[in-house]
Motif scaffolding. Structure first.
Motif, PDB file in Angstrom:
ATOM      1  N   SER A  85      14.585   6.560  -3.869  1.00  0.00           N
ATOM      2  CA  SER A  85      15.761   7.395  -4.155  1.00  0.00           C
ATOM      3  C   SER A  85      15.374   8.705  -4.847  1.00  0.00           C
ATOM      4  N   THR A  86      14.200   8.719  -5.491  1.00  0.00           N
ATOM      5  CA  THR A  86      13.718   9.955  -6.114  1.00  0.00           C
ATOM      6  C   THR A  86      12.583  10.579  -5.294  1.00  0.00           C
ATOM      7  N   LYS A  87      12.385  10.054  -4.091  1.00  0.00           N
ATOM      8  CA  LYS A  87      11.351  10.531  -3.166  1.00  0.00           C
ATOM      9  C   LYS A  87       9.944  10.467  -3.771  1.00  0.00           C
ATOM     10  N   ASN A  88       9.735   9.466  -4.613  1.00  0.00           N
ATOM     11  CA  ASN A  88       8.436   9.260  -5.236  1.00  0.00           C
ATOM     12  C   ASN A  88       7.654   8.259  -4.380  1.00  0.00           C
ATOM     13  N   PHE A  89       7.129   8.764  -3.267  1.00  0.00           N
ATOM     14  CA  PHE A  89       6.496   7.904  -2.281  1.00  0.00           C
ATOM     15  C   PHE A  89       5.184   7.295  -2.777  1.00  0.00           C
ATOM     16  N   LYS A  90       4.499   7.981  -3.694  1.00  0.00           N
ATOM     17  CA  LYS A  90       3.261   7.421  -4.258  1.00  0.00           C
ATOM     18  C   LYS A  90       3.570   6.134  -5.023  1.00  0.00           C
ATOM     19  N   ASP A  91       4.662   6.149  -5.801  1.00  0.00           N
ATOM     20  CA  ASP A  91       5.043   4.938  -6.527  1.00  0.00           C
ATOM     21  C   ASP A  91       5.427   3.819  -5.566  1.00  0.00           C
ATOM     22  N   VAL A  92       6.090   4.170  -4.466  1.00  0.00           N
ATOM     23  CA  VAL A  92       6.437   3.156  -3.464  1.00  0.00           C
ATOM     24  C   VAL A  92       5.152   2.486  -2.982  1.00  0.00           C
ATOM     25  N   GLU A  93       4.152   3.287  -2.668  1.00  0.00           N
ATOM     26  CA  GLU A  93       2.886   2.729  -2.196  1.00  0.00           C
ATOM     27  C   GLU A  93       2.245   1.825  -3.248  1.00  0.00           C
ATOM     28  N   VAL A  94       2.287   2.267  -4.507  1.00  0.00           N
ATOM     29  CA  VAL A  94       1.712   1.457  -5.595  1.00  0.00           C
ATOM     30  C   VAL A  94       2.444   0.115  -5.686  1.00  0.00           C
ATOM     31  N   TRP A  95       3.784   0.151  -5.719  1.00  0.00           N
ATOM     32  CA  TRP A  95       4.559  -1.086  -5.880  1.00  0.00           C
ATOM     33  C   TRP A  95       4.359  -2.022  -4.696  1.00  0.00           C
ATOM     34  N   VAL A  96       4.289  -1.473  -3.490  1.00  0.00           N
ATOM     35  CA  VAL A  96       4.092  -2.329  -2.309  1.00  0.00           C
ATOM     36  C   VAL A  96       2.713  -2.978  -2.372  1.00  0.00           C
ATOM     37  N   ASN A  97       1.714  -2.224  -2.796  1.00  0.00           N
ATOM     38  CA  ASN A  97       0.372  -2.810  -2.921  1.00  0.00           C
ATOM     39  C   ASN A  97       0.332  -3.891  -3.990  1.00  0.00           C
ATOM     40  N   VAL A  98       1.095  -3.727  -5.055  1.00  0.00           N
ATOM     41  CA  VAL A  98       1.183  -4.778  -6.071  1.00  0.00           C
ATOM     42  C   VAL A  98       1.855  -6.020  -5.466  1.00  0.00           C
ATOM     43  N   ALA A  99       2.899  -5.819  -4.667  1.00  0.00           N
ATOM     44  CA  ALA A  99       3.566  -6.956  -4.013  1.00  0.00           C
ATOM     45  C   ALA A  99       2.601  -7.679  -3.072  1.00  0.00           C
ATOM     46  N   ILE A 100       1.775  -6.923  -2.354  1.00  0.00           N
ATOM     47  CA  ILE A 100       0.763  -7.540  -1.482  1.00  0.00           C
ATOM     48  C   ILE A 100      -0.206  -8.360  -2.332  1.00  0.00           C
ATOM     49  N   SER A 101      -0.598  -7.819  -3.482  1.00  0.00           N
ATOM     50  CA  SER A 101      -1.485  -8.556  -4.394  1.00  0.00           C
ATOM     51  C   SER A 101      -0.836  -9.854  -4.860  1.00  0.00           C
ATOM     52  N   ASP A 102       0.484  -9.824  -5.060  1.00  0.00           N
ATOM     53  CA  ASP A 102       1.179 -11.047  -5.452  1.00  0.00           C
ATOM     54  C   ASP A 102       1.018 -12.135  -4.392  1.00  0.00           C
ATOM     55  N   ALA A 103       1.088 -11.764  -3.124  1.00  0.00           N
ATOM     56  CA  ALA A 103       0.880 -12.746  -2.046  1.00  0.00           C
ATOM     57  C   ALA A 103      -0.560 -13.252  -2.064  1.00  0.00           C
ATOM     58  N   ASP A 104      -1.506 -12.343  -2.346  1.00  0.00           N
ATOM     59  CA  ASP A 104      -2.915 -12.755  -2.441  1.00  0.00           C
ATOM     60  C   ASP A 104      -3.111 -13.740  -3.600  1.00  0.00           C
ATOM     61  N   TYR A 105      -2.491 -13.418  -4.743  1.00  0.00           N
ATOM     62  CA  TYR A 105      -2.604 -14.309  -5.901  1.00  0.00           C
ATOM     63  C   TYR A 105      -1.959 -15.663  -5.612  1.00  0.00           C
ATOM     64  N   CYS A 106      -0.888 -15.637  -4.856  1.00  0.00           N
ATOM     65  CA  CYS A 106      -0.245 -16.889  -4.464  1.00  0.00           C
ATOM     66  C   CYS A 106      -1.234 -17.753  -3.691  1.00  0.00           C
ATOM     67  N   ASP A 107      -1.908 -17.148  -2.712  1.00  0.00           N
ATOM     68  CA  ASP A 107      -2.916 -17.896  -1.947  1.00  0.00           C
ATOM     69  C   ASP A 107      -3.990 -18.466  -2.862  1.00  0.00           C
ATOM     70  N   ASP A 108      -4.393 -17.675  -3.858  1.00  0.00           N
ATOM     71  CA  ASP A 108      -5.458 -18.091  -4.778  1.00  0.00           C
ATOM     72  C   ASP A 108      -5.005 -19.175  -5.759  1.00  0.00           C
ATOM     73  N   SER A 109      -3.701 -19.384  -5.874  1.00  0.00           N
ATOM     74  CA  SER A 109      -3.149 -20.310  -6.867  1.00  0.00           C
ATOM     75  C   SER A 109      -3.426 -21.777  -6.565  1.00  0.00           C
ATOM     76  N   PHE A 110      -3.919 -22.061  -5.392  1.00  0.00           N
ATOM     77  CA  PHE A 110      -4.069 -23.460  -5.002  1.00  0.00           C
ATOM     78  C   PHE A 110      -5.449 -24.029  -5.295  1.00  0.00           C
ATOM     79  N   SER A 111      -6.256 -23.321  -6.035  1.00  0.00           N
ATOM     80  CA  SER A 111      -7.555 -23.806  -6.539  1.00  0.00           C
ATOM     81  C   SER A 111      -8.343 -24.612  -5.513  1.00  0.00           C
ATOM     82  N   GLY A 112      -8.540 -24.030  -4.347  1.00  0.00           N
ATOM     83  CA  GLY A 112      -9.335 -24.699  -3.332  1.00  0.00           C
ATOM     84  C   GLY A 112      -8.546 -25.614  -2.408  1.00  0.00           C
TER      85      GLY A 112
END
Length: 154
Positions: A95-122
């Protein structure tokens, strides 16, 4: 090239990006910014769906899941809650056309999915395919944002 194709030109899975955006009824007549909002909304809706699936899995299988898998599911719930917050932040940044922040937040969300995968300890992740689908939806957001003109001028 139509707008949806233009929006998806940088997506790792272009055909999937095009199909997903084309199948959303709100995409008819949407400009690139509108398509970015749609992509964010679709990723957020899927994150909520995964979160609900995980909560259901934990409740309905509490006695049959191993402690490691139970903990992994609980951790994933936290990660998907965080991913949803990141995608909400994307809406504010758009809404403020801050596309760099959008990219940062989306990459953090992708990391959350990665961390989810890692949560199962093998152990085998019970949401491996859902995490991959979520990452693809997030990559669609990144592709559409990358297609936006600088400073949101279309």
């Amino acid at each position: 090239m139509n707008l949806i194709q233009q929006a998806c030109q940088h997506a790792p899975h272009k055909d999937l990006c095009i199909d997903i955006l084309k199948n959303d009824p709100n995409s008819k007549g949407a400009d690139l910014t509108g398509l970015a909002y749609i992509a964010i909304r679709l990723a957020g809706a899927y994150a909520s769906e995964v979160d609900a699936h995980l909560r259901s899995l934990l409740i309905n299988n509490a006695t049959t899941l191993s402690p490691v898998v139970q903990q992994g599911v609980a951790d994933c719930i936290e990660h998907y809650s965080d991913a949803n917050e990141q995608l909400d932040d994307c809406i504010a940044a758009m809404s403020t056309k801050n596309f760099k922040d959008v990219e940062v937040w989306v990459n953090v969300a992708i990391s959350d999915a990665d961390y989810c995968d890692d949560s199962f300890s093998g152990e085998k992740s019970v949401v491996l395919q859902k995490n991959e689908a979520f990452r693809q939806l997030c990559n669609n957001v990144l592709a559409v944002v990358k297609a936006l003109p600088p400073h949101g001028k279309e």
